[in-house]
Motif scaffolding. Sequence first.
Motif, short mmCIF file in Angstrom:
data_model
loop_
_atom_site.label_atom_id
_atom_site.label_comp_id
_atom_site.label_asym_id
_atom_site.label_seq_id
_atom_site.Cartn_x
_atom_site.Cartn_y
_atom_site.Cartn_z
N LYS A 138 0.87 -1.17 0.00
CA LYS A 138 0.00 0.00 0.00
C LYS A 138 0.91 1.22 0.00
CE LYS A 138 -1.01 0.16 4.99
NZ LYS A 138 -2.14 0.28 5.92
N PRO A 139 0.58 2.23 -0.80
CA PRO A 139 1.47 3.36 -0.94
C PRO A 139 1.55 4.28 0.28
CG PRO A 139 -0.48 3.67 -2.29
CD PRO A 139 -0.55 2.30 -1.71
N SER A 140 0.53 4.21 1.15
CA SER A 140 0.56 5.01 2.38
C SER A 140 -0.33 4.34 3.42
CB SER A 140 0.09 6.44 2.12
OG SER A 140 -1.30 6.46 1.86
N ASP A 141 -0.22 4.81 4.65
CA ASP A 141 -1.00 4.21 5.73
C ASP A 141 -2.50 4.44 5.59
OD1 ASP A 141 1.24 3.14 6.94
OD2 ASP A 141 1.53 4.86 8.29
N SER A 142 -2.91 5.45 4.82
CA SER A 142 -4.33 5.77 4.70
C SER A 142 -5.02 5.02 3.56
CB SER A 142 -4.50 7.28 4.50
OG SER A 142 -3.91 7.67 3.28
N VAL A 143 -4.31 4.08 2.94
CA VAL A 143 -4.82 3.37 1.77
C VAL A 143 -4.92 1.88 2.09
CG1 VAL A 143 -4.33 2.85 -0.67
CG2 VAL A 143 -3.75 5.09 0.26
N ARG A 144 -5.87 1.19 1.45
CA ARG A 144 -5.97 -0.27 1.58
C ARG A 144 -4.75 -0.93 0.94
NH1 ARG A 144 -11.63 0.24 -0.85
NH2 ARG A 144 -13.03 -0.03 0.90
N THR A 145 -4.40 -2.10 1.45
CA THR A 145 -3.39 -2.93 0.77
C THR A 145 -4.04 -3.50 -0.48
OG1 THR A 145 -4.01 -4.98 1.87
CG2 THR A 145 -2.31 -3.63 2.97
N THR A 146 -3.23 -4.05 -1.35
CA THR A 146 -3.76 -4.72 -2.54
C THR A 146 -4.69 -5.86 -2.12
OG1 THR A 146 -1.85 -4.12 -3.86
CG2 THR A 146 -3.15 -5.98 -4.64
N ALA A 147 -4.30 -6.64 -1.11
CA ALA A 147 -5.16 -7.74 -0.64
C ALA A 147 -6.50 -7.21 -0.13
CB ALA A 147 -4.45 -8.53 0.46
N GLU A 148 -6.50 -6.11 0.60
CA GLU A 148 -7.74 -5.52 1.10
C GLU A 148 -8.60 -5.00 -0.06
OE1 GLU A 148 -6.12 -4.02 5.46
OE2 GLU A 148 -5.84 -2.73 3.71
N THR A 149 -7.95 -4.48 -1.09
CA THR A 149 -8.68 -3.99 -2.27
C THR A 149 -9.32 -5.16 -3.01
OG1 THR A 149 -7.16 -2.12 -2.44
CG2 THR A 149 -8.45 -2.67 -4.41
N ILE A 150 -8.61 -6.27 -3.12
CA ILE A 150 -9.16 -7.47 -3.76
C ILE A 150 -10.36 -7.99 -2.97
CG2 ILE A 150 -8.67 -9.92 -4.27
CD1 ILE A 150 -5.78 -8.85 -5.02
N LYS A 151 -10.29 -7.97 -1.66
CA LYS A 151 -11.42 -8.38 -0.81
C LYS A 151 -12.62 -7.47 -1.06
CE LYS A 151 -13.64 -10.04 2.93
NZ LYS A 151 -14.99 -9.50 2.84
N HIS A 152 -12.35 -6.17 -1.19
CA HIS A 152 -13.42 -5.21 -1.47
C HIS A 152 -14.09 -5.51 -2.82
CE1 HIS A 152 -15.69 -1.53 -1.43
NE2 HIS A 152 -15.02 -1.00 -2.46
N ILE A 153 -13.30 -5.80 -3.84
CA ILE A 153 -13.86 -6.13 -5.16
C ILE A 153 -14.65 -7.44 -5.07
CG2 ILE A 153 -13.31 -6.73 -7.55
CD1 ILE A 153 -10.86 -4.86 -7.30
N TYR A 154 -14.15 -8.39 -4.31
CA TYR A 154 -14.90 -9.64 -4.10
C TYR A 154 -16.27 -9.33 -3.50
CZ TYR A 154 -16.34 -13.87 -1.58
OH TYR A 154 -17.06 -14.91 -1.07
#
Length: 189
Positions: free
Chosen positions: A68-84
Amino acid sequence: MKTLVLFLSLLITTNMVAQSDSNIPYYELPEASENFTAGTVAARQIDALGFRFYHATDGLSAKDLDFKPSDSVRTTAETIKHIYDLSKIILNSTLKKANTKETVKLSFEAQRVATLNNLKQAADILRSSDDISQFKIIFGESQIPFWNNINGPIADSIWHCGQIASFRRATNNPISPNVNHFTGTVKNK
């Protein structure tokens, strides 16, 4: 003898991976419908999302998933969970089912496959429908028109696929240059 056993094990494993990967939709876009209807257009939009998600998430490493590019952003794994989770909303609307909280934890690969299958099933239902207004997003007693699927879960998921693509470039694991998002195809190397 050990070399032969190792070679055969590698060959069988590679074959199993190739077979299981061929069962996952959206390596390439399906053929476009010859007819333009609300259902075929909505289905094509979801197909395009599936194609982008497939390639944005193909070949991600543990490093990519944790990025994740910064602390205020989701990780890629968290983003994938969101898309799921968004893919379940899209699918549930086509199944005319209410959305509920899921407590089951899935691995990255299981989420990826489930997301792609959810999108494919929803697109197939839409593709064969003459009236997509029947597919409402249901939260409890609220029934929200299909329009909100377009500007909500579908558009949001496409947006997040772009984030994943950007994040993986930052970890030096870009999407294959053989992927052509315009044509929905993958050219041979």
